[in-house]
Write a protein that holds these residues in place. Structure first.
Motif, PDB file in Angstrom:
ATOM      1  N   UNK A  18      14.607  37.847  17.715  1.00 22.66           N
ATOM      2  CA  UNK A  18      15.146  38.110  16.383  1.00 22.66           C
ATOM      3  C   UNK A  18      16.624  37.718  16.361  1.00 22.66           C
ATOM      4  N   UNK A  19      17.144  37.553  15.165  1.00 26.11           N
ATOM      5  CA  UNK A  19      18.575  37.311  14.975  1.00 26.11           C
ATOM      6  C   UNK A  19      19.214  38.672  14.716  1.00 26.11           C
ATOM      7  N   UNK A  20      19.947  39.188  15.696  1.00 23.66           N
ATOM      8  CA  UNK A  20      20.431  40.569  15.641  1.00 23.66           C
ATOM      9  C   UNK A  20      21.931  40.612  15.385  1.00 23.66           C
ATOM     10  N   UNK A  21      22.306  41.497  14.431  1.00 25.20           N
ATOM     11  CA  UNK A  21      23.705  41.797  14.153  1.00 25.20           C
ATOM     12  C   UNK A  21      23.900  43.297  14.350  1.00 25.20           C
ATOM     13  N   UNK A  33      18.384  48.744  22.414  1.00 28.13           N
ATOM     14  CA  UNK A  33      17.740  48.078  21.284  1.00 28.13           C
ATOM     15  C   UNK A  33      17.925  46.561  21.380  1.00 28.13           C
ATOM     16  N   UNK A  34      19.094  46.135  21.833  1.00 28.28           N
ATOM     17  CA  UNK A  34      19.357  44.689  21.963  1.00 28.28           C
ATOM     18  C   UNK A  34      18.405  44.054  22.975  1.00 28.28           C
ATOM     19  N   UNK A  35      18.161  44.760  24.096  1.00 25.28           N
ATOM     20  CA  UNK A  35      17.252  44.226  25.118  1.00 25.28           C
ATOM     21  C   UNK A  35      15.839  44.066  24.572  1.00 25.28           C
ATOM     22  N   UNK A  86      17.248  56.353  28.543  1.00 26.93           N
ATOM     23  CA  UNK A  86      16.565  56.482  29.831  1.00 26.93           C
ATOM     24  C   UNK A  86      15.152  55.896  29.758  1.00 26.93           C
ATOM     25  N   UNK A  87      14.366  56.346  28.773  1.00 21.42           N
ATOM     26  CA  UNK A  87      12.980  55.885  28.672  1.00 21.42           C
ATOM     27  C   UNK A  87      12.907  54.423  28.238  1.00 21.42           C
ATOM     28  N   UNK A  88      13.845  54.002  27.381  1.00 21.64           N
ATOM     29  CA  UNK A  88      13.846  52.604  26.943  1.00 21.64           C
ATOM     30  C   UNK A  88      14.130  51.650  28.087  1.00 21.64           C
ATOM     31  N   UNK A  89      15.158  51.943  28.872  1.00 19.80           N
ATOM     32  CA  UNK A  89      15.493  51.085  30.010  1.00 19.80           C
ATOM     33  C   UNK A  89      14.401  51.121  31.079  1.00 19.80           C
ATOM     34  N   UNK A  90      13.784  52.291  31.271  1.00 23.82           N
ATOM     35  CA  UNK A  90      12.680  52.386  32.229  1.00 23.82           C
ATOM     36  C   UNK A  90      11.520  51.501  31.798  1.00 23.82           C
ATOM     37  N   UNK A 130       6.219  37.509  19.216  1.00 24.65           N
ATOM     38  CA  UNK A 130       7.329  36.562  19.293  1.00 24.65           C
ATOM     39  C   UNK A 130       7.303  35.583  18.116  1.00 24.65           C
ATOM     40  N   UNK A 131       6.100  35.158  17.736  1.00 24.39           N
ATOM     41  CA  UNK A 131       5.982  34.214  16.625  1.00 24.39           C
ATOM     42  C   UNK A 131       6.307  34.893  15.302  1.00 24.39           C
ATOM     43  N   UNK A 132       5.836  36.141  15.120  1.00 17.91           N
ATOM     44  CA  UNK A 132       6.043  36.847  13.856  1.00 17.91           C
ATOM     45  C   UNK A 132       7.504  37.213  13.636  1.00 17.91           C
ATOM     46  N   UNK A 133       8.218  37.547  14.722  1.00 19.27           N
ATOM     47  CA  UNK A 133       9.588  38.030  14.593  1.00 19.27           C
ATOM     48  C   UNK A 133      10.641  36.967  14.897  1.00 19.27           C
ATOM     49  N   UNK A 134      10.226  35.781  15.308  1.00 24.66           N
ATOM     50  CA  UNK A 134      11.185  34.738  15.643  1.00 24.66           C
ATOM     51  C   UNK A 134      12.026  34.378  14.420  1.00 24.66           C
ATOM     52  N   UNK A 135      13.349  34.503  14.564  1.00 24.32           N
ATOM     53  CA  UNK A 135      14.245  34.195  13.458  1.00 24.32           C
ATOM     54  C   UNK A 135      14.387  35.319  12.444  1.00 24.32           C
ATOM     55  N   UNK A 136      13.701  36.444  12.658  1.00 28.47           N
ATOM     56  CA  UNK A 136      13.780  37.584  11.746  1.00 28.47           C
ATOM     57  C   UNK A 136      15.175  38.198  11.857  1.00 28.47           C
ATOM     58  N   UNK A 137      15.860  38.332  10.728  1.00 32.58           N
ATOM     59  CA  UNK A 137      17.251  38.791  10.726  1.00 32.58           C
ATOM     60  C   UNK A 137      17.291  40.314  10.617  1.00 32.58           C
ATOM     61  N   UNK A 138      17.815  40.948  11.653  1.00 30.45           N
ATOM     62  CA  UNK A 138      17.866  42.413  11.705  1.00 30.45           C
ATOM     63  C   UNK A 138      19.315  42.863  11.866  1.00 30.45           C
ATOM     64  N   UNK A 139      19.683  43.838  11.049  1.00 28.94           N
ATOM     65  CA  UNK A 139      20.995  44.474  11.150  1.00 28.94           C
ATOM     66  C   UNK A 139      20.805  45.847  11.778  1.00 28.94           C
ATOM     67  N   UNK A 140      21.453  46.086  12.912  1.00 26.36           N
ATOM     68  CA  UNK A 140      21.364  47.370  13.610  1.00 26.36           C
ATOM     69  C   UNK A 140      22.659  48.138  13.400  1.00 26.36           C
TER      70      UNK A 140
END
Length: 612
Positions: free
Chosen positions: A513-516, A504-506, A257-261, A483-493
């Motif tokens: 980031x590169x999200x899996x 979290x994806x939004x 709720x709070x995240x989407x808001x 955006x510059x620091x995290x661009x291409x950062x590979x994150x596994x959720x």
């Protein structure tokens, strides 16, 4: 109707004021802005004609333009008094009369009668679909006026000139029909948008009703806990497990709720959408605060409350508190002041989270019960020792105050100063109870001085250790482009809840980031064996394999890079034992749901900045 009708209302209208009583103000203001704009514009035009005819004395019409200018000025005032429909009909009638007079003066060669077309469109703009009959009357007035002008005043229609008449009326008919279609289409689009806005508001109100119902059910459940307090000692373990589950189950949907808001607020909403989103955000945070109060109260009753002893900076803690209440104070027109004594060391040792919670409760109450004046937070030194210091936190307001015989009762559970207070301001009455117990469990005291109608002062006395003020090397996320620091950062959720996956994806998509995403701990371990990732966001409660076991397996992998990958726990259980288990299992950090986007961003940027 209001009794405040006067010519001085012109200045009030210019300042955007409404002369009617609150009960007389309609929710729908369709056509009011059009009425005001057209009335004042035509008043100015009438004054110009008045001046022109005064200079040219060939036709004496100054009396007419003087009267019609005054009429145009008085129409908005009449509308503000509640006579909106009458005012709109008068505006249309005066416009038709003005066109008739000017056409009679200048003749049909000037084609002034063409202004009957926008006059018809004005009828459509002024009256919505709920007043179609008034709209049709206004249009009919313009049509009748045109007929009177053409057949009676001019008397120049040649019946035998059939071709000319057909052409002339065909052009006029097309003009009327085109104008009718354009304005009707515009009106329908506008009304559709307003209808959608009303639907959104109704959904928001339904959500508020559900939140209120949940709050009532929560209060009923707390009452049941009080009845069974004699068995509390025997059920300590079961209650602790229940609190962890309750925290997880409630905080998980609150995270969505709070995240989407938060995301909706950042998507540049329209002005008509912003208020419902803000109300939704405020309601969600209010419910979360209620949940936290309930959990803390239950933990205190169960003897499960614990305190930290860590170093913190007092000025930063106070600044964060003041900033969090600045908008509330500004909206109420209340001055929020902070005064910290010069003799107080900035680096202290204690529990900053509990101190923040205590001061938040006191300042929140002070702002809630104060309608004008100020709220002051003052920090003073009582006893300055070699390695310790006793501080006095004083929260003073100029609010409604408390009757003397009710001062002691305000610290009782579920109690407020009076039933009127509860009806007017709401709340469960747990905030002061929790604050007093938190203070006393740390060896301090919480007292109050108040008089009915003269405000209140709350005094918190606590002892803190003196810190040594070590400089901590950490990344300043404000100086780094996210955006510059995290661009291409590979994150596994690793997250089993589909809604929280979407939230979290939004957020992570905004940071490129590169999200899996995997649904449980077992799949997280298999994914790490197959591919490299720079960071893992690990939910703790998942099917097949939870976050703790998944972390243990990852820490035993052969590949040193994969074995040492940073892992941040995502936990909805805001309990100290859970946090301790997070670090004991080998995770690097944790984020509590509902997570703070700024906190999450800073943690990710800090880790990304340290990658090779």
């Amino acid at each position: 109707m209001s009794a405040r009708f006067s010519l001085t209302g012109i200045s009030d209208i210019a300042l955007g004021k409404d002369l009617r009583d609150d009960t007389e103000i309609e929710h729908s203001r369709k056509g009011m802005s059009v009425l005001n704009s057209v009335s004042f514009f035509l008043a100015g035009v009438s004054v110009l004609f008045l001046i022109a005819f005064q200079i040219n004395e060939s036709v004496s019409l100054t009396w007419f333009f003087l009267s019609i200018a005054l009429a145009f000025l008085l129409i908005p005032i009449l509308a503000r008094q509640g006579f909106e429909k009458t005012s709109k009909m008068m505006l249309i009638a005066y416009i038709d009369i003005g066109i008739l007079v000017l056409s009679a003066v200048f003749g049909d060669e000037a084609l002034i009668q063409a202004f009957f077309i926008p006059a018809m469109g004005l009828s459509i703009l002024l009256f919505d679909n709920n007043h179609v009959y008034l709209r049709n009357i206004g249009i009919s007035l313009s049509v009748i006026s045109f007929v009177i002008l053409d057949y009676i005043i001019f008397e120049r229609v040649a019946i035998d000139a059939t071709g000319y008449s057909w052409i002339r009326w065909s052009v006029l008919t097309c003009s009327f029909v085109t104008t009718w279609i354009i304005f009707n289409t515009f009106s329908e689009y506008r009304e559709d948008a307003e209808y959608q806005t009303l639907e959104l508001l109704e959904k928001e109100q339904e959500l508020n009703r559900e939140l209120s119902y949940n709050q009532q059910k929560m209060e009923e459940y707390i009452a049941q806990l009080e009845v069974t307090s004699e068995e509390l000692e025997k059920s300590t373990k079961a209650k602790s497990e229940f609190l962890a589950t309750m925290s997880h189950e409630i905080r998980t949907p609150m995270n969505a709720i709070l995240g989407m808001t938060h995301l909706l607020k950042q998507d540049d909403p329209r002005p008509d959408q912003l208020e419902p989103i803000n109300i939704l955000d405020f309601s969600g945070k209010t419910l979360l605060s209620l949940i936290d109060d309930v959990l803390d109260f239950s933990k205190i009753e169960a003897g499960k409350i614990e305190f930290e002893s860590i170093e913190f900076e007092l000025d930063k803690l106070i600044d964060v508190i003041a900033e969090s209440f600045s908008t509330t104070a500004e909206n109420k027109g209340i001055e929020l002041k902070v005064v910290i004594g010069d003799e107080i060391p900035n680096n202290l040792i204690g529990d900053p989270a509990r101190l923040t919670q205590i001061l938040n409760n006191l300042i929140s109450n002070a702002l809630k019960f104060t309608e004008e004046g100020e709220v002051l937070l003052a920090v003073k030194s009582i006893d300055n020792m070699e390695d310790r210091i006793e501080l006095l936190f004083e929260v003073t307001d100029t609010g409604i105050g408390i009757e003397e015989h009710r001062i002691e009762s305000i610290f009782e559970s579920f109690t407020q100063a009076s039933q009127d207070t509860k009806r007017l301001f709401g709340g469960t009455g747990l905030g002061l109870t929790i604050s007093k117990q938190l203070v006393e469990l740390q060896g301090g005291s919480l007292n109050v001085e108040s008089s009915k109608g003269e405000g209140s002062s709350f005094f918190v006395e606590l002892v803190f250790g003196k810190g040594i003020g070590k400089e901590k090397a950490k990344v300043d996320s404000n100086k780094i482009d996210t955006a510059e620091a995290l661009k291409g950062f590979r994150i596994l959720l690793a997250e089993d809840n589909l809604v929280n996956q979407k939230v979290m994806q939004r957020f992570l998509q905004r940071w490129e980031v590169v999200l899996t995403i995997v649904e449980d701990g077992e799949k997280a371990v298999e994914e790490m064996k197959r591919n490299n990732h720079d960071l893992i966001l690990m939910d703790l409660q998942m099917p097949n394999m939870d976050g703790f076991d998944a972390t243990a397996h990852i820490r035993k992998l052969d590949d040193p890079y994969k074995r040492n990958v940073p892992i941040i726990a995502l936990t909805a259980a805001a309990l100290k034992e859970v946090r301790e288990k997070v670090y004991a299992t080998g995770m690097n950090d944790y984020v509590t749901k509902p997570f703070n986007p700024a906190e999450m961003e800073q943690k990710l940027v800090n880790i990304a900045a340290m990658r090779p």
